[in-house]
Scaffold this active site. Structure first.
Site, PDB file in Angstrom:
ATOM      1  CB  ILE A 264      -0.980  -0.044   1.192  1.00  0.00           C
ATOM      2  CG1 ILE A 264      -2.229   0.766   0.914  1.00  0.00           C
ATOM      3  CG2 ILE A 264      -0.322   0.367   2.497  1.00  0.00           C
ATOM      4  CD1 ILE A 264      -3.369   0.492   1.907  1.00  0.00           C
TER       5      ILE A 264
ATOM      6  CG  ASN B   8      11.517  -4.961   7.189  1.00  0.00           C
ATOM      7  OD1 ASN B   8      12.700  -4.707   7.018  1.00  0.00           O
ATOM      8  ND2 ASN B   8      10.560  -4.367   6.504  1.00  0.00           N
TER       9      ASN B   8
ATOM     10  CB  VAL C 275       2.437  -6.549   9.000  1.00  0.00           C
ATOM     11  CG1 VAL C 275       1.327  -7.596   8.951  1.00  0.00           C
ATOM     12  CG2 VAL C 275       1.893  -5.175   8.596  1.00  0.00           C
TER      13      VAL C 275
ATOM     14  CG  HIS D 259       5.334  -9.041   5.234  1.00  0.00           C
ATOM     15  ND1 HIS D 259       5.093  -9.055   6.586  1.00  0.00           N
ATOM     16  CD2 HIS D 259       5.988  -7.874   4.987  1.00  0.00           C
ATOM     17  CE1 HIS D 259       5.561  -7.951   7.129  1.00  0.00           C
ATOM     18  NE2 HIS D 259       6.124  -7.214   6.176  1.00  0.00           N
TER      19      HIS D 259
ATOM     20  CG  HIS E 298       8.850  -5.662   1.869  1.00  0.00           C
ATOM     21  ND1 HIS E 298       7.993  -4.580   1.876  1.00  0.00           N
ATOM     22  CD2 HIS E 298       8.916  -6.080   3.157  1.00  0.00           C
ATOM     23  CE1 HIS E 298       7.567  -4.353   3.103  1.00  0.00           C
ATOM     24  NE2 HIS E 298       8.121  -5.250   3.912  1.00  0.00           N
TER      25      HIS E 298
HETATM   26  P1  AMP Z   1       7.062  -4.471   7.527  1.00  0.00           P
HETATM   27  O1  AMP Z   1       6.237  -5.296   8.498  1.00  0.00           O
HETATM   28  O2  AMP Z   1       7.898  -3.472   8.214  1.00  0.00           O
HETATM   29  O3  AMP Z   1       7.869  -5.334   6.586  1.00  0.00           O
HETATM   30  O4  AMP Z   1       6.059  -3.638   6.631  1.00  0.00           O
HETATM   31  C1  AMP Z   1       4.733  -3.994   6.442  1.00  0.00           C
HETATM   32  C2  AMP Z   1       4.322  -3.507   5.095  1.00  0.00           C
HETATM   33  O5  AMP Z   1       2.944  -3.827   4.911  1.00  0.00           O
HETATM   34  C3  AMP Z   1       4.456  -1.989   4.896  1.00  0.00           C
HETATM   35  O6  AMP Z   1       5.309  -1.751   3.774  1.00  0.00           O
HETATM   36  C4  AMP Z   1       3.031  -1.535   4.654  1.00  0.00           C
HETATM   37  O7  AMP Z   1       2.934  -0.490   3.712  1.00  0.00           O
HETATM   38  C5  AMP Z   1       2.351  -2.799   4.162  1.00  0.00           C
HETATM   39  N1  AMP Z   1       0.925  -2.833   4.395  1.00  0.00           N
HETATM   40  C6  AMP Z   1       0.264  -2.625   5.558  1.00  0.00           C
HETATM   41  N2  AMP Z   1      -1.067  -2.723   5.397  1.00  0.00           N
HETATM   42  C7  AMP Z   1      -1.254  -3.009   4.078  1.00  0.00           C
HETATM   43  C8  AMP Z   1      -2.414  -3.228   3.266  1.00  0.00           C
HETATM   44  N3  AMP Z   1      -3.660  -3.165   3.770  1.00  0.00           N
HETATM   45  N4  AMP Z   1      -2.233  -3.496   1.953  1.00  0.00           N
HETATM   46  C9  AMP Z   1      -0.993  -3.549   1.424  1.00  0.00           C
HETATM   47  N5  AMP Z   1       0.131  -3.347   2.133  1.00  0.00           N
HETATM   48  C10 AMP Z   1       0.011  -3.082   3.435  1.00  0.00           C
END
Ligand code: AMP
Length: 99
Positions: free
Chosen positions: A31, A80, A87, A91, A93
Site C-alpha cells: 500500500i 523485516n 506487520v 511477508h 517485500h
Molecule cells: P514491515 O512489516 O515493516 O515489513 O512492513 C509492512 C508492510 O505492509 C508496509 O510496507 C506496509 O505499507 C504494508 N501494508 C500494511 N497494510 C497493508 C495493506 N492493507 N495493503 C498492502 N500493504 C500493506
C-alpha cells in the site's frame, strides 16, 4: 489471527489486488509503494516471522519471487524482523525497477 491485517486480506475482509495466489501464498502490491514495483509475498497461513516459517514455505516463496522478478530489471528482496517488522505475519517485500 483475528487482528492480523494480512490474515484479513487473505480472508477478503480488507481489499487487496492479488497479482498471484495459490494454496500456499498470495502476492499483492504494498500500500506504501517504495519502488516502481513493490509486491508483498505472504503465506496464507499465519506465521509470525522468518524463524516461525517452515522451510518448505520459504522455498516456495523463494521460487515465486525468482519468477516474479524476471523482467523487473534490478530488484531487491527484503524481510523485516523484530522491531523492524511492522506487520507480525511473515511477508517478503519484492521491490523492482527503479529502486
Ligand atoms: P514491515 O512489516 O515493516 O515489513 O512492513 C509492512 C508492510 O505492509 C508496509 O510496507 C506496509 O505499507 C504494508 N501494508 C500494511 N497494510 C497493508 C495493506 N492493507 N495493503 C498492502 N500493504 C500493506
Amino acid at each position: 489471527m483475528d487482528d492480523c491485517v494480512f490474515c484479513k486480506i487473505i480472508k477478503g475482509e480488507i481489499p487487496a489486488k492479488f497479482v498471484y495466489q495459490d494454496e500456499d501464498m498470495v502476492v499483492f502490491p504494498d500500500i506504501k509503494q517504495q519502488a516502481q514495483t513493490h509486491l508483498l509475498v505472504v503465506p496464507k497461513k499465519h506465521f509470525l516471522d522468518l524463524n516461525d516459517t517452515p522451510d518448505e514455505i520459504i522455498l516456495k516463496i523463494k521460487n515465486k519471487i525468482l519468477e516474479l522478478s524476471k523482467g523487473m530489471g534490478d530488484y531487491r528482496v527484503v524481510i523485516n524482523g523484530a522491531a523492524a517488522q511492522e506487520v507480525k505475519h511473515l511477508h517478503v517485500h519484492l521491490l523492482g525497477g527503479v529502486l
